[in-house]
Design an enzyme around this catalytic site. Structure first.
Site, PDB file in Angstrom:
ATOM      1  N   HIS A  10     -17.915  12.044 -25.484  1.00  0.00           N
ATOM      2  CA  HIS A  10     -17.376  10.843 -26.132  1.00  0.00           C
ATOM      3  C   HIS A  10     -17.607   9.604 -25.269  1.00  0.00           C
ATOM      4  CE1 HIS A  10     -13.698   8.370 -27.405  1.00  0.00           C
ATOM      5  NE2 HIS A  10     -14.485   8.401 -28.467  1.00  0.00           N
ATOM      6  N   ARG A  11     -18.503   8.736 -25.720  1.00  0.00           N
ATOM      7  CA  ARG A  11     -18.901   7.554 -24.947  1.00  0.00           C
ATOM      8  C   ARG A  11     -19.440   7.976 -23.570  1.00  0.00           C
ATOM      9  NH1 ARG A  11     -13.336   4.109 -25.997  1.00  0.00           N
ATOM     10  NH2 ARG A  11     -12.921   5.048 -28.025  1.00  0.00           N
ATOM     11  N   GLU A  37     -22.110  10.985 -27.827  1.00  0.00           N
ATOM     12  CA  GLU A  37     -21.566  10.097 -28.851  1.00  0.00           C
ATOM     13  C   GLU A  37     -21.439   8.700 -28.276  1.00  0.00           C
ATOM     14  OE1 GLU A  37     -18.355   7.808 -30.900  1.00  0.00           O
ATOM     15  OE2 GLU A  37     -18.454   8.455 -28.813  1.00  0.00           O
ATOM     16  N   ASP A  39     -21.319   4.105 -29.518  1.00  0.00           N
ATOM     17  CA  ASP A  39     -20.991   3.114 -30.540  1.00  0.00           C
ATOM     18  C   ASP A  39     -21.957   1.936 -30.455  1.00  0.00           C
ATOM     19  OD1 ASP A  39     -18.072   4.309 -30.934  1.00  0.00           O
ATOM     20  OD2 ASP A  39     -18.304   3.916 -28.786  1.00  0.00           O
ATOM     21  N   HIS A  52     -17.701   0.089 -27.441  1.00  0.00           N
ATOM     22  CA  HIS A  52     -16.753   0.584 -28.440  1.00  0.00           C
ATOM     23  C   HIS A  52     -16.035  -0.537 -29.177  1.00  0.00           C
ATOM     24  CE1 HIS A  52     -12.829   2.004 -29.936  1.00  0.00           C
ATOM     25  NE2 HIS A  52     -13.537   3.055 -30.321  1.00  0.00           N
ATOM     26  N   GLU A 114     -22.274   5.996 -33.675  1.00  0.00           N
ATOM     27  CA  GLU A 114     -21.239   5.456 -34.560  1.00  0.00           C
ATOM     28  C   GLU A 114     -21.489   3.975 -34.818  1.00  0.00           C
ATOM     29  OE1 GLU A 114     -16.466   4.481 -34.821  1.00  0.00           O
ATOM     30  OE2 GLU A 114     -17.158   5.954 -33.341  1.00  0.00           O
ATOM     31  N   LYS A 116     -20.120   0.629 -35.621  1.00  0.00           N
ATOM     32  CA  LYS A 116     -18.798   0.006 -35.522  1.00  0.00           C
ATOM     33  C   LYS A 116     -18.702  -1.151 -36.511  1.00  0.00           C
ATOM     34  CE  LYS A 116     -16.035   0.947 -33.051  1.00  0.00           C
ATOM     35  NZ  LYS A 116     -14.928   1.936 -33.097  1.00  0.00           N
ATOM     36  N   ASP A 231     -13.777  13.480 -23.927  1.00  0.00           N
ATOM     37  CA  ASP A 231     -14.000  12.594 -22.779  1.00  0.00           C
ATOM     38  C   ASP A 231     -14.397  13.375 -21.530  1.00  0.00           C
ATOM     39  OD1 ASP A 231     -13.286  10.297 -24.176  1.00  0.00           O
ATOM     40  OD2 ASP A 231     -11.193  10.378 -23.559  1.00  0.00           O
TER      41      ASP A 231
END
Length: 246
Positions: A10-11, A37, A39, A52, A114, A116, A231
């Site tokens: 995640h990020r 992943e 954004d 993000h 993703e 945003k 994370d």
């Protein structure tokens, strides 16, 4: 124990590195995760910015909306010092820089991008992203996701073959509608919501977030879900190996 669940960072390795930076993505790859992943936003000059939030305030030393800044202005910001002094001077990457890093590492896993667009809808971002990926060759599996179902519908119209997923916490009805219309293929629900609705969808169509607690990781692995978004990819890789008996 047979576990095919993919671990998606995640990020990047957000728990151990400044989020959505090249050092964070590199750490996740080094940890052995199968997915990244991140954004994407549009800058003032319509460049792909990896961040993000809609503003730069939380993760950098700047202030203001991403959409009001040029790429050159964003590149002047420090995206690491808020995490720790060790990462002072880390820069905000572009989508192209992240893809270059994946290619450099011969990354063949999942790249979950993703859009945003749920708070600020950047006109034309869906087609711009499609055209960018159509112009390059890449070995990884590209997945689009968004809280904004409209963005996924636009992408689906542009490219019906695109693999898309709907992120949600409570918009389950809308998610199922998008699934039936074949706009999306998989669901990315909040793990807390999913545990309250365990029969929402087959495990092989689920990649819940934010799976950080050991008990939540175990829950997903035991159900052999398609993936988890976490994370702490290194911690998840280690736990999965232990549960597999490796």
């Amino acid at each position: 124990m047979e576990i095919d669940t993919k671990i998606i960072a995640h990020r990047g390795s957000r728990g151990t590195r400044p989020e959505n930076t090249l050092v964070s993505f590199q750490a996740a790859i080094d940890d052995g995760c199968e997915g990244i992943e991140t954004d994407v936003h549009f800058s003032k000059d319509q460049q792909f910015i990896i961040m993000h939030d809609e503003t730069v305030d939380r993760t950098t030393n700047g202030t203001g909306l991403v959409k009001d800044k040029t790429l050159a202005e964003i590149k002047q910001l420090d995206a690491g010092y808020r995490f720790s002094e060790e990462f002072k001077g880390t820069r905000v990457p572009t989508l192209q820089e992240v893809v270059a890093l994946l290619l450099k590492n011969n990354f063949t896993g999942i790249f979950n991008l993703e859009l945003k667009t749920n708070k600020i809808h950047y006109p034309g971002i869906e087609r711009a992203i499609y055209e960018y990926f159509s112009s390059i060759h890449y070995p990884f599996q590209l997945i689009y996701s968004s809280f904004n179902g409209k963005s996924l519908e636009i992408l689906n119209h542009i490219d019906p073959k695109a693999v898309e997923a709907r992120i949600f916490t409570t918009a389950a009805k809308q998610a199922k509608t998008l699934k039936r219309s074949k706009v999306i293929e998989d669901f990315h629900p909040d793990i807390k919501w999913l545990k309250r609705h365990p029969f929402f969808a087959p495990a092989r169509h689920l990649r819940p977030w934010l799976v950080n607690a050991t008990e939540d990781m175990q829950y997903c692995f035991e159900k052999n879900m398609a993936g988890i978004i976490t994370d702490y990819p290194g911690r998840a890789v280690q736990l999965r190996a232990e549960m597999r008996g490796e």
